[in-house]
Design a protein around this motif. Sequence first.
Motif, PDB file in Angstrom:
ATOM      1  N   SER A  29       0.918  -1.239   0.001  1.00 52.49           N
ATOM      2  CA  SER A  29      -0.041  -0.289  -0.015  1.00 52.49           C
ATOM      3  C   SER A  29       0.836   1.100   0.027  1.00 52.49           C
ATOM      4  O   SER A  29       0.528   2.198  -0.795  1.00 52.49           O
ATOM      5  N   ASP A  30       1.877   1.289   0.646  1.00 52.81           N
ATOM      6  CA  ASP A  30       2.907   2.439   0.832  1.00 52.81           C
ATOM      7  C   ASP A  30       3.491   2.531  -0.583  1.00 52.81           C
ATOM      8  O   ASP A  30       3.710   3.637  -1.319  1.00 52.81           O
ATOM      9  N   LEU A  31       3.898   1.499  -1.187  1.00 48.54           N
ATOM     10  CA  LEU A  31       4.833   1.395  -2.403  1.00 48.54           C
ATOM     11  C   LEU A  31       3.558   2.001  -3.654  1.00 48.54           C
ATOM     12  O   LEU A  31       3.971   2.865  -4.568  1.00 48.54           O
ATOM     13  N   MET A  32       2.510   1.665  -3.498  1.00 49.50           N
ATOM     14  CA  MET A  32       1.395   2.099  -4.496  1.00 49.50           C
ATOM     15  C   MET A  32       1.264   3.561  -4.379  1.00 49.50           C
ATOM     16  O   MET A  32       0.957   4.155  -5.400  1.00 49.50           O
ATOM     17  N   GLN A  33       1.354   3.952  -3.114  1.00 50.38           N
ATOM     18  CA  GLN A  33       1.190   5.623  -3.111  1.00 50.38           C
ATOM     19  C   GLN A  33       2.137   6.622  -3.882  1.00 50.38           C
ATOM     20  O   GLN A  33       2.112   7.249  -4.390  1.00 50.38           O
TER      21      GLN A  33
END
Length: 217
Positions: A29-33
């Motif tokens: 989820s962090d990487l997708m941000q």
Amino acid sequence: MISENLKNLKSKLPNEVTLIAVSKTKPVSDLMQAYNAGHKVFGENKVQEMESKWQEMPKDIQWHMIGHLQRNKVKYIAPFVSLIHAVDSLRLLKEINKQAKRNERVIDCLLQIKIAEEDSKFGMDIADATALLNSEELQNFKNVKIVGLMGMATFTDDEKQISQEFQRLKKVFDQIKIENSELKILSMGMSGDYKIAIENGSNMVRIGSAIFGERNY
């Protein structure tokens, strides 16, 4: 937050410097941000983690293996890895070549040069790296391409020492480049010392906590 951090950071980096977002231990989820903010180059240091993130995430991402790589793990990342940063032996290079061939790919690699004074860092000494670049064995590896050098400075608050270590690597890079025109990347600098690295000629920086926040181990 992550997209803001990225925007901030990118506005301060010279155009010729590639930013690797070091995403180890961080959730998808962090990487997708970061990805949704337009960033597509991520660095991981564990094979298993990188492979599972690759499977879950969009396929236009460049994955950089920035950690110490064991020969028996190369096969897991050979199908997709964009750049392997920490090649520190001919034996490892041989395995990367073998697995790249199996996947009908050519894998770009950096030679890791030991510039730090502390023993905990991996890397080749300058003489070994030069010998490897000029070796006949390397000419026979058709599925790997050495495109640059990587180095890590000593973990210290002494900026003068860090600067000297980066200068040393830049000097080696410039010397080796004369005979090896394929060398384009000088990967040095992390969250704590990337500004000093860029001042000393780095054109690729590996930054994690300044983008994603502190790591939870």
